[in-house]
Motif scaffolding. Structure first.
Motif, PDB file in Angstrom:
ATOM      1  N   ILE A 143       0.855  -1.191   0.000  1.00 39.11           N
ATOM      2  CA  ILE A 143       0.000   0.000   0.000  1.00 39.11           C
ATOM      3  C   ILE A 143       0.886   1.235   0.000  1.00 39.11           C
ATOM      4  O   ILE A 143       1.996   1.226   0.528  1.00 39.11           O
ATOM      5  CB  ILE A 143      -0.971   0.038   1.203  1.00 39.11           C
ATOM      6  CG1 ILE A 143      -0.229  -0.071   2.540  1.00 39.11           C
ATOM      7  CG2 ILE A 143      -2.020  -1.051   1.076  1.00 39.11           C
ATOM      8  CD1 ILE A 143      -1.118   0.142   3.767  1.00 39.11           C
ATOM      9  N   ASP A 144       0.390   2.262  -0.618  1.00 32.45           N
ATOM     10  CA  ASP A 144       1.062   3.558  -0.623  1.00 32.45           C
ATOM     11  C   ASP A 144       0.001   4.579  -0.251  1.00 32.45           C
ATOM     12  O   ASP A 144      -1.147   4.468  -0.675  1.00 32.45           O
ATOM     13  CB  ASP A 144       1.670   3.851  -1.992  1.00 32.45           C
ATOM     14  CG  ASP A 144       2.635   5.014  -1.939  1.00 32.45           C
ATOM     15  OD1 ASP A 144       3.132   5.348  -0.844  1.00 32.45           O
ATOM     16  OD2 ASP A 144       2.885   5.615  -3.004  1.00 32.45           O
ATOM     17  N   PHE A 145       0.367   5.519   0.549  1.00 27.59           N
ATOM     18  CA  PHE A 145      -0.602   6.495   1.010  1.00 27.59           C
ATOM     19  C   PHE A 145       0.122   7.809   1.277  1.00 27.59           C
ATOM     20  O   PHE A 145       1.328   7.831   1.541  1.00 27.59           O
ATOM     21  CB  PHE A 145      -1.324   5.989   2.264  1.00 27.59           C
ATOM     22  CG  PHE A 145      -0.404   5.473   3.336  1.00 27.59           C
ATOM     23  CD1 PHE A 145       0.024   6.286   4.375  1.00 27.59           C
ATOM     24  CD2 PHE A 145       0.038   4.158   3.302  1.00 27.59           C
ATOM     25  CE1 PHE A 145       0.881   5.807   5.345  1.00 27.59           C
ATOM     26  CE2 PHE A 145       0.888   3.666   4.284  1.00 27.59           C
ATOM     27  CZ  PHE A 145       1.310   4.498   5.303  1.00 27.59           C
ATOM     28  N   PRO A 146      -0.616   8.922   1.207  1.00 26.94           N
ATOM     29  CA  PRO A 146       0.004  10.228   1.461  1.00 26.94           C
ATOM     30  C   PRO A 146       0.610  10.282   2.863  1.00 26.94           C
ATOM     31  O   PRO A 146       0.118   9.636   3.790  1.00 26.94           O
ATOM     32  CB  PRO A 146      -1.177  11.201   1.349  1.00 26.94           C
ATOM     33  CG  PRO A 146      -2.220  10.471   0.586  1.00 26.94           C
ATOM     34  CD  PRO A 146      -2.029   9.020   0.875  1.00 26.94           C
ATOM     35  N   GLU A 147       1.658  11.023   2.985  1.00 26.37           N
ATOM     36  CA  GLU A 147       2.315  11.242   4.276  1.00 26.37           C
ATOM     37  C   GLU A 147       2.817   9.956   4.926  1.00 26.37           C
ATOM     38  O   GLU A 147       2.833   9.818   6.144  1.00 26.37           O
ATOM     39  CB  GLU A 147       1.376  11.992   5.224  1.00 26.37           C
ATOM     40  CG  GLU A 147       0.926  13.331   4.653  1.00 26.37           C
ATOM     41  CD  GLU A 147      -0.235  13.941   5.429  1.00 26.37           C
ATOM     42  OE1 GLU A 147      -0.460  13.546   6.589  1.00 26.37           O
ATOM     43  OE2 GLU A 147      -0.909  14.798   4.855  1.00 26.37           O
ATOM     44  N   ASN A 148       3.231   8.999   4.113  1.00 29.87           N
ATOM     45  CA  ASN A 148       3.787   7.749   4.632  1.00 29.87           C
ATOM     46  C   ASN A 148       5.168   8.021   5.210  1.00 29.87           C
ATOM     47  O   ASN A 148       6.086   8.384   4.497  1.00 29.87           O
ATOM     48  CB  ASN A 148       3.883   6.703   3.514  1.00 29.87           C
ATOM     49  CG  ASN A 148       4.517   5.409   3.991  1.00 29.87           C
ATOM     50  OD1 ASN A 148       4.855   5.251   5.152  1.00 29.87           O
ATOM     51  ND2 ASN A 148       4.676   4.473   3.072  1.00 29.87           N
ATOM     52  N   GLU A 162      -0.376  -4.438   3.289  1.00 26.97           N
ATOM     53  CA  GLU A 162      -1.605  -4.695   4.029  1.00 26.97           C
ATOM     54  C   GLU A 162      -1.913  -6.186   4.030  1.00 26.97           C
ATOM     55  O   GLU A 162      -1.878  -6.832   2.981  1.00 26.97           O
ATOM     56  CB  GLU A 162      -2.767  -3.933   3.399  1.00 26.97           C
ATOM     57  CG  GLU A 162      -4.062  -4.091   4.162  1.00 26.97           C
ATOM     58  CD  GLU A 162      -5.205  -3.275   3.583  1.00 26.97           C
ATOM     59  OE1 GLU A 162      -6.198  -3.082   4.307  1.00 26.97           O
ATOM     60  OE2 GLU A 162      -5.117  -2.837   2.412  1.00 26.97           O
ATOM     61  N   LEU A 218      -4.597   4.134   7.980  1.00 26.73           N
ATOM     62  CA  LEU A 218      -3.446   4.781   7.340  1.00 26.73           C
ATOM     63  C   LEU A 218      -3.848   5.501   6.062  1.00 26.73           C
ATOM     64  O   LEU A 218      -3.146   6.405   5.618  1.00 26.73           O
ATOM     65  CB  LEU A 218      -2.368   3.743   7.003  1.00 26.73           C
ATOM     66  CG  LEU A 218      -1.640   3.102   8.177  1.00 26.73           C
ATOM     67  CD1 LEU A 218      -0.600   2.101   7.671  1.00 26.73           C
ATOM     68  CD2 LEU A 218      -0.986   4.155   9.065  1.00 26.73           C
ATOM     69  N   PHE A 219      -4.960   5.081   5.479  1.00 22.10           N
ATOM     70  CA  PHE A 219      -5.422   5.682   4.233  1.00 22.10           C
ATOM     71  C   PHE A 219      -6.934   5.531   4.128  1.00 22.10           C
ATOM     72  O   PHE A 219      -7.533   4.720   4.839  1.00 22.10           O
ATOM     73  CB  PHE A 219      -4.727   5.040   3.021  1.00 22.10           C
ATOM     74  CG  PHE A 219      -5.027   3.575   2.873  1.00 22.10           C
ATOM     75  CD1 PHE A 219      -6.024   3.128   2.019  1.00 22.10           C
ATOM     76  CD2 PHE A 219      -4.311   2.622   3.594  1.00 22.10           C
ATOM     77  CE1 PHE A 219      -6.302   1.777   1.884  1.00 22.10           C
ATOM     78  CE2 PHE A 219      -4.588   1.273   3.467  1.00 22.10           C
ATOM     79  CZ  PHE A 219      -5.587   0.849   2.607  1.00 22.10           C
ATOM     80  N   GLU A 220      -7.531   6.310   3.260  1.00 26.74           N
ATOM     81  CA  GLU A 220      -8.973   6.234   3.027  1.00 26.74           C
ATOM     82  C   GLU A 220      -9.229   5.161   1.982  1.00 26.74           C
ATOM     83  O   GLU A 220      -8.995   5.366   0.799  1.00 26.74           O
ATOM     84  CB  GLU A 220      -9.507   7.588   2.545  1.00 26.74           C
ATOM     85  CG  GLU A 220      -9.413   8.681   3.578  1.00 26.74           C
ATOM     86  CD  GLU A 220     -10.330   8.457   4.766  1.00 26.74           C
ATOM     87  OE1 GLU A 220     -11.443   7.921   4.579  1.00 26.74           O
ATOM     88  OE2 GLU A 220      -9.928   8.806   5.890  1.00 26.74           O
ATOM     89  N   GLY A 221      -9.700   4.013   2.404  1.00 29.82           N
ATOM     90  CA  GLY A 221      -9.953   2.907   1.495  1.00 29.82           C
ATOM     91  C   GLY A 221     -11.440   2.646   1.329  1.00 29.82           C
ATOM     92  O   GLY A 221     -12.284   3.426   1.781  1.00 29.82           O
TER      93      GLY A 221
END
Length: 164
Positions: free
Chosen positions: A73-78, A85, A147-150
């Motif tokens: 997974i990649d997400f902003p502000e990692n 995941e 951690l992210f909006e999924g």
């Protein structure tokens, strides 16, 4: 005797049904859960198309009984580094209580370490107490928010595990 192996194309519809059945059994056959994932009947195709992703199933003489996946997974502000995941850990009733979830978790963690992931992340639901207990035994710690909006907006327990 149960065997864990990578998913094949022939497993697609069976594992999709198992996942839906287990979600329904737990009253999670609703929007915001994996129940409505568009790839649910095509997990072989989905995971073989992801670099760093994999899905395993467990089989025996009575057939396929469950599965587990992992995907990057990649997400902003990692700020964590390379994160994967843990996805879609489901076992039907005949395979529960036999230690298969532990075997699945060992498989995922070994794969993640071998692939160079720094952290594992997962989402679950607060009523799935046995799953949460398992994750905590494997060193996952709860975090306040995803951690992210999924797509799985119904999930309300978020956990990470450092592999460092």
């Amino acid at each position: 005797m149960f065997y864990i192996r990578p998913i094949t194309k022939e497993d697609n519809l069976v594992i999709g049904k198992i996942i839906r059945d287990v979600l329904a059994e737990n009253h999670l056959d609703q929007p915001g859960t994996a129940y409505f994932d568009p790839q649910l009947d095509f997990l072989y195709d989905y995971y073989t198309g992801i670099d760093g992703g994999q899905y395993w199933v467990v089989t025996s003489d009575i057939g396929l009984s469950g599965g587990i996946g992992i995907a990057p997974i990649d997400f902003p502000e990692n700020t964590l580094g390379k994160v994967a995941e843990v996805q879609k850990l489901y076992l039907n009733a005949n395979a529960r209580g036999l230690g298969l979830s532990k075997e699945f978790m060992n498989q995922v963690i070994f794969y993640a370490q071998d692939f160079g992931y720094d952290y594992l992340y997962l989402e679950t639901f607060h009523t799935l107490e046995a799953a949460i207990y398992l994750y905590e035994k494997f060193g996952f710690e709860r975090i306040e928010k995803p951690l992210f909006e999924g797509d799985h907006t119904t999930m309300d327990v978020f956990m990470v595990k450092s592999l460092k």
